[in-house]
Write a protein that holds these residues in place. Structure first.
Motif, PDB file in Angstrom:
ATOM      1  N   LEU A  90      57.982 -23.832 -54.012  1.00 53.83           N
ATOM      2  CA  LEU A  90      58.849 -23.493 -52.882  1.00 53.83           C
ATOM      3  C   LEU A  90      58.360 -22.230 -52.181  1.00 53.83           C
ATOM      4  O   LEU A  90      58.344 -22.153 -50.944  1.00 53.83           O
ATOM      5  CB  LEU A  90      60.292 -23.304 -53.365  1.00 53.83           C
ATOM      6  N   ASN A  91      57.955 -21.238 -52.944  1.00 55.83           N
ATOM      7  CA  ASN A  91      57.454 -20.003 -52.339  1.00 55.83           C
ATOM      8  C   ASN A  91      56.126 -20.222 -51.626  1.00 55.83           C
ATOM      9  O   ASN A  91      55.837 -19.556 -50.628  1.00 55.83           O
ATOM     10  CB  ASN A  91      57.330 -18.909 -53.398  1.00 55.83           C
ATOM     11  N   GLN A  92      55.324 -21.149 -52.129  1.00 55.20           N
ATOM     12  CA  GLN A  92      54.089 -21.497 -51.427  1.00 55.20           C
ATOM     13  C   GLN A  92      54.410 -22.202 -50.106  1.00 55.20           C
ATOM     14  O   GLN A  92      53.742 -21.987 -49.091  1.00 55.20           O
ATOM     15  CB  GLN A  92      53.215 -22.401 -52.306  1.00 55.20           C
ATOM     16  N   LEU A  93      55.453 -23.039 -50.109  1.00 52.11           N
ATOM     17  CA  LEU A  93      55.896 -23.676 -48.868  1.00 52.11           C
ATOM     18  C   LEU A  93      56.346 -22.624 -47.859  1.00 52.11           C
ATOM     19  O   LEU A  93      56.061 -22.721 -46.664  1.00 52.11           O
ATOM     20  CB  LEU A  93      57.048 -24.647 -49.149  1.00 52.11           C
ATOM     21  N   ALA A  94      57.058 -21.612 -48.353  1.00 55.32           N
ATOM     22  CA  ALA A  94      57.533 -20.540 -47.473  1.00 55.32           C
ATOM     23  C   ALA A  94      56.370 -19.784 -46.847  1.00 55.32           C
ATOM     24  O   ALA A  94      56.487 -19.251 -45.741  1.00 55.32           O
ATOM     25  CB  ALA A  94      58.423 -19.578 -48.255  1.00 55.32           C
ATOM     26  N   ALA A  95      55.249 -19.743 -47.561  1.00 56.89           N
ATOM     27  CA  ALA A  95      54.058 -19.071 -47.037  1.00 56.89           C
ATOM     28  C   ALA A  95      53.292 -19.946 -46.056  1.00 56.89           C
ATOM     29  O   ALA A  95      52.292 -19.516 -45.483  1.00 56.89           O
ATOM     30  CB  ALA A  95      53.145 -18.659 -48.188  1.00 56.89           C
ATOM     31  N   GLY A  96      53.763 -21.188 -45.871  1.00 55.13           N
ATOM     32  CA  GLY A  96      53.135 -22.076 -44.901  1.00 55.13           C
ATOM     33  C   GLY A  96      51.934 -22.842 -45.409  1.00 55.13           C
ATOM     34  O   GLY A  96      51.171 -23.399 -44.621  1.00 55.13           O
ATOM     35  N   ASP A 122      53.986 -13.199 -46.435  1.00 48.16           N
ATOM     36  CA  ASP A 122      54.804 -14.321 -46.894  1.00 48.16           C
ATOM     37  C   ASP A 122      56.242 -14.190 -46.413  1.00 48.16           C
ATOM     38  O   ASP A 122      56.892 -15.184 -46.067  1.00 48.16           O
ATOM     39  CB  ASP A 122      54.782 -14.408 -48.424  1.00 48.16           C
ATOM     40  N   GLN A 123      56.757 -12.964 -46.387  1.00 47.86           N
ATOM     41  CA  GLN A 123      58.125 -12.752 -45.919  1.00 47.86           C
ATOM     42  C   GLN A 123      58.242 -13.029 -44.424  1.00 47.86           C
ATOM     43  O   GLN A 123      59.249 -13.575 -43.964  1.00 47.86           O
ATOM     44  CB  GLN A 123      58.567 -11.323 -46.244  1.00 47.86           C
ATOM     45  N   ILE A 124      57.222 -12.668 -43.667  1.00 47.53           N
ATOM     46  CA  ILE A 124      57.230 -12.966 -42.234  1.00 47.53           C
ATOM     47  C   ILE A 124      57.203 -14.473 -42.013  1.00 47.53           C
ATOM     48  O   ILE A 124      57.945 -15.014 -41.181  1.00 47.53           O
ATOM     49  CB  ILE A 124      56.031 -12.286 -41.534  1.00 47.53           C
ATOM     50  N   LYS A 125      56.364 -15.176 -42.767  1.00 46.81           N
ATOM     51  CA  LYS A 125      56.291 -16.629 -42.633  1.00 46.81           C
ATOM     52  C   LYS A 125      57.617 -17.280 -43.009  1.00 46.81           C
ATOM     53  O   LYS A 125      58.073 -18.222 -42.359  1.00 46.81           O
ATOM     54  CB  LYS A 125      55.160 -17.168 -43.506  1.00 46.81           C
ATOM     55  N   GLY A 126      58.248 -16.775 -44.062  1.00 46.35           N
ATOM     56  CA  GLY A 126      59.545 -17.311 -44.457  1.00 46.35           C
ATOM     57  C   GLY A 126      60.606 -17.069 -43.401  1.00 46.35           C
ATOM     58  O   GLY A 126      61.450 -17.932 -43.130  1.00 46.35           O
ATOM     59  N   ALA A 127      60.560 -15.885 -42.780  1.00 43.13           N
ATOM     60  CA  ALA A 127      61.522 -15.571 -41.724  1.00 43.13           C
ATOM     61  C   ALA A 127      61.320 -16.481 -40.515  1.00 43.13           C
ATOM     62  O   ALA A 127      62.288 -16.971 -39.919  1.00 43.13           O
ATOM     63  CB  ALA A 127      61.381 -14.108 -41.310  1.00 43.13           C
ATOM     64  N   GLY A 161      68.343 -17.190 -52.631  1.00 48.27           N
ATOM     65  CA  GLY A 161      67.653 -16.135 -53.360  1.00 48.27           C
ATOM     66  C   GLY A 161      66.427 -16.602 -54.111  1.00 48.27           C
ATOM     67  O   GLY A 161      65.868 -15.862 -54.920  1.00 48.27           O
ATOM     68  N   LEU A 162      65.986 -17.830 -53.853  1.00 49.24           N
ATOM     69  CA  LEU A 162      64.793 -18.359 -54.516  1.00 49.24           C
ATOM     70  C   LEU A 162      63.525 -17.927 -53.789  1.00 49.24           C
ATOM     71  O   LEU A 162      62.452 -17.843 -54.380  1.00 49.24           O
ATOM     72  CB  LEU A 162      64.858 -19.891 -54.572  1.00 49.24           C
ATOM     73  N   VAL A 163      63.661 -17.688 -52.493  1.00 45.46           N
ATOM     74  CA  VAL A 163      62.571 -17.144 -51.681  1.00 45.46           C
ATOM     75  C   VAL A 163      63.105 -15.858 -51.084  1.00 45.46           C
ATOM     76  O   VAL A 163      64.071 -15.879 -50.329  1.00 45.46           O
ATOM     77  CB  VAL A 163      62.155 -18.114 -50.554  1.00 45.46           C
ATOM     78  N   MET A 164      62.501 -14.740 -51.432  1.00 45.74           N
ATOM     79  CA  MET A 164      63.061 -13.454 -51.047  1.00 45.74           C
ATOM     80  C   MET A 164      62.475 -12.954 -49.737  1.00 45.74           C
ATOM     81  O   MET A 164      61.280 -13.052 -49.496  1.00 45.74           O
ATOM     82  CB  MET A 164      62.799 -12.411 -52.138  1.00 45.74           C
ATOM     83  N   LEU A 165      63.345 -12.403 -48.882  1.00 43.18           N
ATOM     84  CA  LEU A 165      62.922 -11.728 -47.653  1.00 43.18           C
ATOM     85  C   LEU A 165      63.141 -10.242 -47.814  1.00 43.18           C
ATOM     86  O   LEU A 165      64.052  -9.820 -48.492  1.00 43.18           O
ATOM     87  CB  LEU A 165      63.728 -12.243 -46.460  1.00 43.18           C
ATOM     88  N   SER A 171      63.662 -31.640 -45.072  1.00 44.16           N
ATOM     89  CA  SER A 171      62.312 -31.270 -44.665  1.00 44.16           C
ATOM     90  C   SER A 171      61.862 -30.040 -45.437  1.00 44.16           C
ATOM     91  O   SER A 171      62.681 -29.340 -46.054  1.00 44.16           O
ATOM     92  CB  SER A 171      62.250 -30.976 -43.163  1.00 44.16           C
ATOM     93  N   ARG A 172      60.572 -29.766 -45.380  1.00 46.95           N
ATOM     94  CA  ARG A 172      60.024 -28.583 -46.045  1.00 46.95           C
ATOM     95  C   ARG A 172      60.631 -27.311 -45.458  1.00 46.95           C
ATOM     96  O   ARG A 172      60.983 -26.376 -46.191  1.00 46.95           O
ATOM     97  CB  ARG A 172      58.497 -28.571 -45.887  1.00 46.95           C
ATOM     98  N   THR A 173      60.757 -27.266 -44.119  1.00 45.29           N
ATOM     99  CA  THR A 173      61.307 -26.081 -43.455  1.00 45.29           C
ATOM    100  C   THR A 173      62.744 -25.831 -43.877  1.00 45.29           C
ATOM    101  O   THR A 173      63.140 -24.694 -44.158  1.00 45.29           O
ATOM    102  CB  THR A 173      61.237 -26.248 -41.926  1.00 45.29           C
ATOM    103  N   GLU A 174      63.536 -26.899 -43.947  1.00 49.35           N
ATOM    104  CA  GLU A 174      64.928 -26.743 -44.369  1.00 49.35           C
ATOM    105  C   GLU A 174      65.000 -26.286 -45.821  1.00 49.35           C
ATOM    106  O   GLU A 174      65.850 -25.468 -46.186  1.00 49.35           O
ATOM    107  CB  GLU A 174      65.687 -28.057 -44.194  1.00 49.35           C
TER     108      GLU A 174
END
Length: 220
Positions: free
Chosen positions: A166-172, A112-117, A216-220, A204-207
């Motif tokens: 939001l964290n699910q979005l970060a996971a793609g 998930d962190q890789i996808k967020g990055a 700090g809502l989605v942690m890397l 957008s979802r990506t933004e």
């Protein structure tokens, strides 16, 4: 669609990185076994993000990375997400990152962190893990700004459920996959995403993911 090329010496690792990097918003368009192969691939192909795993950064590998960023500057086409097993040669990090095209995370980060990055790099921002930032031998030039230091306007607080979405979005994940994961309807997912975009001032979802990371809502 964000185009990704994966580079890792081990074939099993390449398969794993390909699986982690593939989402509804991304497509892995190539693979390379070493930086030399990646340079050759880039001479005839193109990508938006290169995900590169290295056991350690050597002077030779640092030279290759700087060659790539010099030929394909991130502002125009390519950003590099470098996954390092160790950063004991920390004196090499600053010159590599000062080119402005390389972001660095430990190889131990989650999928998930890789996808967020990747989502962050796709919109022109960069990431740097705090553990690695502490080892930098000199200040990084203006071409790079750690994610944590980006100023963020005052944001309307997200609800716990919106943070989950939001964290699910970060996971793609797609709307349907989010609905299944959180046991809610797709209509409810769309409602939450609309609220998230509004509260974060994102178009957008990506933004939204990038803003969430910086806040700090989605942690890397």
């Amino acid at each position: 669609m964000t185009r990704i090329v994966v580079c890792a010496e081990n074939s099993v690792t390449r398969v794993g990185l390909t699986a982690m990097a593939t989402t509804a918003a991304t497509q892995v368009v190539g693979q390379a076994a070493c930086l030399g192969d990646l340079i050759t691939w880039l001479q005839t192909q193109s990508a938006d993000v290169a995900v590169v795993e290295l056991s350690a950064l050597t002077p030779e590998l640092a030279r290759d990375l700087m060659q790539i960023t010099a030929a394909w500057p991130s502002a125009d086409s390519l950003s590099i997400l470098l996954l390092l097993e160790t950063w004991e040669n920390h004196w090499l990090l600053t010159p590599v990152m000062s080119t402005g095209g390389v972001s660095i995370l430990p190889v131990t980060v989650s999928a998930d962190q890789i996808k967020g990055a990747i989502a962050t790099l796709a919109i022109g921002l960069m990431v740097l893990h705090p553990e690695i930032a502490e080892t930098l031998s000199a200040p990084i030039g203006s071409a790079f700004t750690p994610v944590e230091s980006f100023p963020e306007p005052s944001l309307e607080p997200l609800t716990p459920r919106e943070i989950e979405v939001l964290n699910q979005l970060a996971a793609g994940l797609s709307n349907k996959a989010i609905a299944t994961t959180l046991a809610i309807s797709e209509h409810t997912v769309k409602f939450h995403i609309s609220a998230i975009l509004s509260k974060l001032g994102a178009s957008s979802r990506t933004e939204a993911v990038a803003v969430g990371i910086r806040a700090g809502l989605v942690m890397l």
